[in-house]
Design an enzyme around this catalytic site. Structure first.
Site, PDB file in Angstrom:
ATOM      1  CG  ASP A  32       3.001 -15.446  -2.880  1.00  0.00           C
ATOM      2  OD1 ASP A  32       3.754 -15.984  -3.712  1.00  0.00           O
ATOM      3  OD2 ASP A  32       3.401 -15.071  -1.758  1.00  0.00           O
ATOM      4  CE1 TYR A  52       4.625 -17.097   3.705  1.00  0.00           C
ATOM      5  CE2 TYR A  52       3.207 -17.044   1.777  1.00  0.00           C
ATOM      6  CZ  TYR A  52       4.362 -16.644   2.437  1.00  0.00           C
ATOM      7  OH  TYR A  52       5.225 -15.792   1.799  1.00  0.00           O
ATOM      8  CE  LYS A  80       6.645 -17.296  -1.814  1.00  0.00           C
ATOM      9  NZ  LYS A  80       5.456 -16.893  -1.073  1.00  0.00           N
ATOM     10  CG  HIS A  91       9.891 -18.818   1.777  1.00  0.00           C
ATOM     11  ND1 HIS A  91       8.758 -19.335   2.353  1.00  0.00           N
ATOM     12  CD2 HIS A  91       9.753 -17.485   1.834  1.00  0.00           C
ATOM     13  CE1 HIS A  91       7.971 -18.338   2.734  1.00  0.00           C
ATOM     14  NE2 HIS A  91       8.553 -17.209   2.426  1.00  0.00           N
ATOM     15  CG  ASN A 150      13.317 -12.937   0.362  1.00  0.00           C
ATOM     16  OD1 ASN A 150      12.834 -11.820   0.230  1.00  0.00           O
ATOM     17  ND2 ASN A 150      12.617 -13.965   0.803  1.00  0.00           N
ATOM     18  CD  GLN A 177       6.863 -13.675  -3.628  1.00  0.00           C
ATOM     19  OE1 GLN A 177       6.906 -13.942  -2.432  1.00  0.00           O
ATOM     20  NE2 GLN A 177       5.978 -14.223  -4.428  1.00  0.00           N
ATOM     21  CB  SER A 211       5.879  -6.319   2.117  1.00  0.00           C
ATOM     22  OG  SER A 211       5.724  -7.354   3.045  1.00  0.00           O
ATOM     23  CE  LYS A 230       4.662  16.124  -7.253  1.00  0.00           C
ATOM     24  NZ  LYS A 230       3.279  16.261  -7.749  1.00  0.00           N
ATOM     25  CB  ILE A 231       6.919   7.530  -6.462  1.00  0.00           C
ATOM     26  CG1 ILE A 231       5.419   7.840  -6.332  1.00  0.00           C
ATOM     27  CG2 ILE A 231       7.229   6.145  -5.897  1.00  0.00           C
ATOM     28  CD1 ILE A 231       4.492   6.931  -7.123  1.00  0.00           C
ATOM     29  N   PRO A 290      11.857   8.441   1.033  1.00  0.00           N
ATOM     30  CG  PRO A 290      11.901   9.513   3.094  1.00  0.00           C
ATOM     31  CD  PRO A 290      11.063   9.338   1.876  1.00  0.00           C
ATOM     32  NE  ARG A 306      12.287   2.542   8.120  1.00  0.00           N
ATOM     33  CZ  ARG A 306      11.629   1.594   8.804  1.00  0.00           C
ATOM     34  NH1 ARG A 306      12.267   0.563   9.313  1.00  0.00           N
ATOM     35  NH2 ARG A 306      10.332   1.701   8.991  1.00  0.00           N
TER      36      ARG A 306
HETATM   37  N1  LIG Z   1       8.724 -14.474  -0.355  1.00  0.00           N
HETATM   38  C1  LIG Z   1       8.772 -13.934   0.833  1.00  0.00           C
HETATM   39  O1  LIG Z   1       9.793 -14.037   1.515  1.00  0.00           O
HETATM   40  C2  LIG Z   1       7.610 -13.187   1.360  1.00  0.00           C
HETATM   41  C3  LIG Z   1       7.716 -12.430   2.522  1.00  0.00           C
HETATM   42  C4  LIG Z   1       6.610 -11.726   2.979  1.00  0.00           C
HETATM   43  C5  LIG Z   1       5.424 -11.787   2.276  1.00  0.00           C
HETATM   44  N2  LIG Z   1       5.323 -12.548   1.140  1.00  0.00           N
HETATM   45  C6  LIG Z   1       4.061 -12.632   0.385  1.00  0.00           C
HETATM   46  O2  LIG Z   1       3.599 -11.340   0.081  1.00  0.00           O
HETATM   47  C7  LIG Z   1       2.282 -11.179   0.587  1.00  0.00           C
HETATM   48  C8  LIG Z   1       2.015  -9.744   0.954  1.00  0.00           C
HETATM   49  O3  LIG Z   1       2.903  -9.285   1.920  1.00  0.00           O
HETATM   50  P1  LIG Z   1       2.421  -8.888   3.371  1.00  0.00           P
HETATM   51  O4  LIG Z   1       1.244  -9.715   3.730  1.00  0.00           O
HETATM   52  O5  LIG Z   1       3.597  -8.924   4.236  1.00  0.00           O
HETATM   53  O6  LIG Z   1       2.068  -7.350   3.287  1.00  0.00           O
HETATM   54  P2  LIG Z   1       1.208  -6.363   2.370  1.00  0.00           P
HETATM   55  O7  LIG Z   1       0.470  -7.052   1.297  1.00  0.00           O
HETATM   56  O8  LIG Z   1       2.141  -5.266   2.034  1.00  0.00           O
HETATM   57  O9  LIG Z   1       0.212  -5.785   3.464  1.00  0.00           O
HETATM   58  C9  LIG Z   1      -0.828  -6.546   4.014  1.00  0.00           C
HETATM   59  C10 LIG Z   1      -1.516  -5.692   5.067  1.00  0.00           C
HETATM   60  O10 LIG Z   1      -2.102  -4.550   4.440  1.00  0.00           O
HETATM   61  C11 LIG Z   1      -3.506  -4.517   4.710  1.00  0.00           C
HETATM   62  N3  LIG Z   1      -4.152  -4.042   3.475  1.00  0.00           N
HETATM   63  C12 LIG Z   1      -4.387  -4.737   2.342  1.00  0.00           C
HETATM   64  N4  LIG Z   1      -4.954  -3.974   1.394  1.00  0.00           N
HETATM   65  C13 LIG Z   1      -5.103  -2.747   1.946  1.00  0.00           C
HETATM   66  C14 LIG Z   1      -5.630  -1.537   1.466  1.00  0.00           C
HETATM   67  N5  LIG Z   1      -6.140  -1.437   0.228  1.00  0.00           N
HETATM   68  N6  LIG Z   1      -5.634  -0.460   2.300  1.00  0.00           N
HETATM   69  C15 LIG Z   1      -5.141  -0.551   3.558  1.00  0.00           C
HETATM   70  N7  LIG Z   1      -4.610  -1.696   4.062  1.00  0.00           N
HETATM   71  C16 LIG Z   1      -4.590  -2.780   3.257  1.00  0.00           C
HETATM   72  C17 LIG Z   1      -3.880  -5.923   5.074  1.00  0.00           C
HETATM   73  O11 LIG Z   1      -4.968  -5.943   5.954  1.00  0.00           O
HETATM   74  P3  LIG Z   1      -6.403  -6.618   5.580  1.00  0.00           P
HETATM   75  O12 LIG Z   1      -6.139  -8.063   5.258  1.00  0.00           O
HETATM   76  O13 LIG Z   1      -7.194  -6.405   6.799  1.00  0.00           O
HETATM   77  O14 LIG Z   1      -6.925  -5.850   4.384  1.00  0.00           O
HETATM   78  C18 LIG Z   1      -2.616  -6.415   5.773  1.00  0.00           C
HETATM   79  O15 LIG Z   1      -2.604  -6.021   7.125  1.00  0.00           O
HETATM   80  C19 LIG Z   1       2.216 -12.165   1.747  1.00  0.00           C
HETATM   81  O16 LIG Z   1       0.886 -12.437   2.130  1.00  0.00           O
HETATM   82  C20 LIG Z   1       2.944 -13.329   1.143  1.00  0.00           C
HETATM   83  O17 LIG Z   1       2.090 -14.035   0.237  1.00  0.00           O
HETATM   84  C21 LIG Z   1       6.401 -13.223   0.681  1.00  0.00           C
END
Ligand SMILES: NC(=O)c1ccc[n+]([C@@H]2O[C@H](COP(=O)([O-])OP(=O)(O)OC[C@H]3O[C@@H](n4cnc5c(N)ncnc54)[C@H](OP(=O)(O)O)[C@@H]3O)[C@@H](O)[C@H]2O)c1
Ligand SMILES: *[C@@H]1O[C@H](CO)[C@@H](O)[C@H](O)[C@H]1NC(C)=O
Length: 322
Positions: A51, A56, A86, A119, A167, A188, A215, A289-290, A294, A296
């Site tokens: 992705d 990025y 994107k 995006h 979004n 997404q 995320s 349970k999930i 809460p 947010r």
């Molecule tokens: N379309 C949009 O507007 C939009 C916005 C935001 C993000 N995105 C996309 O979504 C992707 C993911 O979102 P994100 O990067 O914000 O957050 P995320 O995937 O929810 O979290 C990433 C964080 O979690 C850590 N992590 C990964 N696997 C883990 C595990 N098994 N246990 C504990 N920690 C773990 C990673 O650290 P390490 O790398 O050190 O493991 C990193 O700090 C982005 O990279 C991007 O491609 C899209």
């Protein structure tokens, strides 16, 4: 894990997408060489979906990794890997989308992307010196219909196999669908056990739009993220009972509700861990349970609000779902 195939979801475009993608957005971006070697590792452990996004700065590294993976025989052809990108908000305009995709393809070194996503439903001045440094004056009105028309052109030109948005709430989607000739394949959005998107998921299901999670781990240790997912007590209890991690439970939840997750990890152990979610199941009781967690948003998006742009309030940005 290596060699095991990740399940895929069938999009309304007729194309299949692996349900776990490697997120590639990162706070302090490593060099292209380092990134490319991380992405080759990801392919080696089984990732077949990346992705990306113009903003990025990871498209070139993905291109290098693809070439290396082909050379090493990890994959036999480009079409074994699903690539999403994107256009940035500075290109969110009818005339600018197709050229932006052409730039992306040059960086990736590929002839098409598997998925091209708007995006954000916002637009920034095209001539910003630094695309992520802007003021309220740089936010411009966003044309939902015209921007989507340009996305449809990307599809018709064969430059994007599937097209979608990120979004978008239900009101913006409704507006888009009024004039669309192609229904978005994917929306997404931020989604995880602490922001479950029930209303939007229901709407998208009815329209045949697949909802993908960004995320999915609550952006753990990312500047704007938190421990709301990875450190959540309910998820910890479920994880302990299953001999899994909270991250795995969160990703499994996304999978079981019929969605896909873009999970970013540049750490070899964690990137492997995030694929090991197909050998256990969450029970009805777990899911119930999930539901009690809460709710947010991690990412509010106040930076996108402005008096002359597309949204003045968070209510407008998220179509009332704040
Ligand atoms: N379309 C949009 O507007 C939009 C916005 C935001 C993000 N995105 C996309 O979504 C992707 C993911 O979102 P994100 O990067 O914000 O957050 P995320 O995937 O929810 O979290 C990433 C964080 O979690 C850590 N992590 C990964 N696997 C883990 C595990 N098994 N246990 C504990 N920690 C773990 C990673 O650290 P390490 O790398 O050190 O493991 C990193 O700090 C982005 O990279 C991007 O491609 C899209
Ligand atoms: C919005 O537009 C008005 C009228 O053109 C202008 O005076 C004002 O400075 C603009 N505000 C922002 C934040 O761009």
């Amino acid at each position: 894990m290596a060699g095991k195939k990740i399940p895929e979801v069938l999009l309304n475009s007729g194309h299949k997408m692996p349900v776990i993608g490697m997120g590639t957005s990162v706070d302090n971006r490593p060099s292209n060489d380092v990134l490319a070697s991380i992405f080759v590792d990801a392919i080696e452990v089984g990732y077949r979906h990346f992705d990306s996004a113009s903003v990025y700065g990871t498209e070139e590294a993905i291109g290098i990794a693809l070439a290396k993976a082909l050379e090493k025989g990890l994959i036999k052809s480009r079409d074994e890997v699903f690539i999403t990108s994107k256009p940035w908000n500075t290109d969110a305009d009818y005339d600018l989308i197709v050229p932006a995709l052409k730039t992306t393809l040059k960086k990736l070194g590929t002839e098409y992307v598997d998925l091209y996503l708007i995006h954000w439903p916002v637009r920034l001045r095209h001539d910003l010196e630094n695309p992520v440094v802007f003021t309220k004056e740089d936010l411009l009105p966003f044309d939902i219909e015209g921007t989507w028309k340009a996305m449809e052109e990307c599809y018709k030109l064969g430059l994007a196999k599937s097209i979608g948005i990120c979004n978008y709430g239900t009101q913006k989607l409704t507006k888009l669908l009024e004039t669309a000739t192609i229904t978005p394949a994917v929306n997404q959005v931020e989604m995880n056990p602490s922001w479950q998107q029930g209303k939007l998921r229901e709407f998208c299901k009815e329209k045949g739009i697949h909802v993908s999670a960004w995320s999915a781990l609550g952006a753990y240790k990312v500047t704007w993220g938190s421990g709301a997912v990875v450190e959540n007590q309910i998820l910890q209890d479920i994880a302990a009972a299953k001999g899994k991690t909270t991250a795995q439970v969160a990703l499994r939840w996304v999978y079981q509700i019929g969605s896909s997750a873009m999970a970013k990890s540049f750490n070899n152990e964690r990137m492997k861990q995030n694929l090991e979610i197909f050998d256990f199941e969450l029970s009805e009781d777990d899911l119930e349970k999930i539901k009690q967690i809460p709710q947010r948003r991690q990412y509010l998006g106040d930076m996108w609000l402005s008096e002359n742009g597309s949204c003045k309030t968070l209510e407008e940005l998220w179509d009332g779902d704040v």
